[in-house]
Design an enzyme around this catalytic site. Structure first.
Site, PDB file in Angstrom:
ATOM      1  N   CYS A  86       0.844  -1.201   0.000  1.00 17.48           N
ATOM      2  CA  CYS A  86       0.000   0.000   0.000  1.00 17.48           C
ATOM      3  C   CYS A  86       0.886   1.260   0.000  1.00 17.48           C
ATOM      4  CB  CYS A  86      -0.991  -0.041   1.156  1.00 17.48           C
ATOM      5  SG  CYS A  86      -2.384   1.096   0.929  1.00 17.48           S
ATOM      6  N   HIS A 170      -3.686  -5.404   0.383  1.00 18.38           N
ATOM      7  CA  HIS A 170      -3.220  -5.760   1.727  1.00 18.38           C
ATOM      8  C   HIS A 170      -3.213  -7.272   1.949  1.00 18.38           C
ATOM      9  CE1 HIS A 170      -2.965  -1.716   3.477  1.00 18.38           C
ATOM     10  NE2 HIS A 170      -3.980  -1.423   2.681  1.00 18.38           N
ATOM     11  N   GLU A 172      -1.419  -8.758   4.100  1.00 21.23           N
ATOM     12  CA  GLU A 172      -1.003  -9.008   5.492  1.00 21.23           C
ATOM     13  C   GLU A 172      -2.169  -9.187   6.456  1.00 21.23           C
ATOM     14  OE1 GLU A 172      -1.432  -4.455   5.546  1.00 21.23           O
ATOM     15  OE2 GLU A 172      -1.245  -6.087   4.112  1.00 21.23           O
TER      16      GLU A 172
END
Length: 229
Positions: A86, A170, A172
């Site tokens: 990001c 994202h 994660e």
């Protein structure tokens, strides 16, 4: 083994699944407001991971961002494995000569990306994964980089530049982090109750399949980190 440097920009935007899958020592730093931060030398590191945050990647009032961009440019030159997520992808793009496109288009929530290029690490996600988006800035493709993923709103969703992989979305995020984001005013205050409910429901729907693929992505990046040693 040398550690992986993880640069963060907000307390709620930590490395999540990335840190747990690296299988390497991790050194987490936040240097946003530091005028001249002392960052580890690249020969001390096995890799660099740069996470997200709410600020603009070219914010001149946050001098630590300029130091991060310098480190990223040097890491690519030195062939150090890099993963930018990001804001981290945007910083990587600027470090390599790309442009930041402020308020280019808002994407918040789960939606597919089209994978348009082959990559050993990003390929773990498949051809059209449904991933979590949370951004309104974008970048153009840095000179010499390879476009890997795209959406209609954000043409550059992922790119490869030598040893560096940048992703706008994202990978994660796990269920606990998603709950944290939906409860964090800086992340969720702009959303309606209906939008928050939809993201929560989509998380329950998509994360069970996305999380194993994201862990495989991290595993492949970790292999590059371990090869550097």
């Amino acid at each position: 083994m040398r550690p992986v440097l993880v640069l963060t920009h907000a307390p709620h935007e930590g490395p999540g699944l990335i840190a747990s899958g690296l299988d390497a020592p991790v050194r987490v730093r936040t240097v946003l407001a530091t005028p001249d931060p002392v960052l580890p030398a690249l020969d001390e590191l096995a890799g660099v991971v740069v996470m997200g945050g709410p600020m603009d990647a070219d914010d001149e009032h946050l001098p630590g961002l300029a130091a991060e961009r310098r480190l990223l440019a040097a890491a690519v030159d030195a062939e150090v494995p890099v993963l930018g997520v990001c804001l981290g992808m945007q910083l990587l793009a600027l470090a390599l000569g790309g442009r930041l496109l402020r308020r280019h288009g808002t994407e918040v929530g789960f939606a597919p990306v089209d994978v348009v290029g082959d990559d050993d690490v990003l390929g773990a996600l498949g051809d059209r994964p449904t991933v979590l988006h949370w951004h309104d800035d974008a970048v153009d493709l840095p000179p010499g980089a390879t476009l890997l993923a795209s959406t209609a709103t954000t043409p550059v969703q992922a790119f490869r530049a030598g040893s560096a992989l940048g992703v706008q979305f994202h990978p994660e995020v796990d269920p606990g982090m998603l709950d944290l984001w939906l409860g964090t005013p800086a992340m969720a205050d702009a959303l309606t109750d209906e939008e928050r409910a939809a993201i929560r429901a989509d998380g329950a729907k998509y994360l069970p399949d996305l999380a194993p693929a994201a862990r495989d992505l991290v595993r492949r990046f970790a292999e590059q980190v371990r090869a550097r040693g």
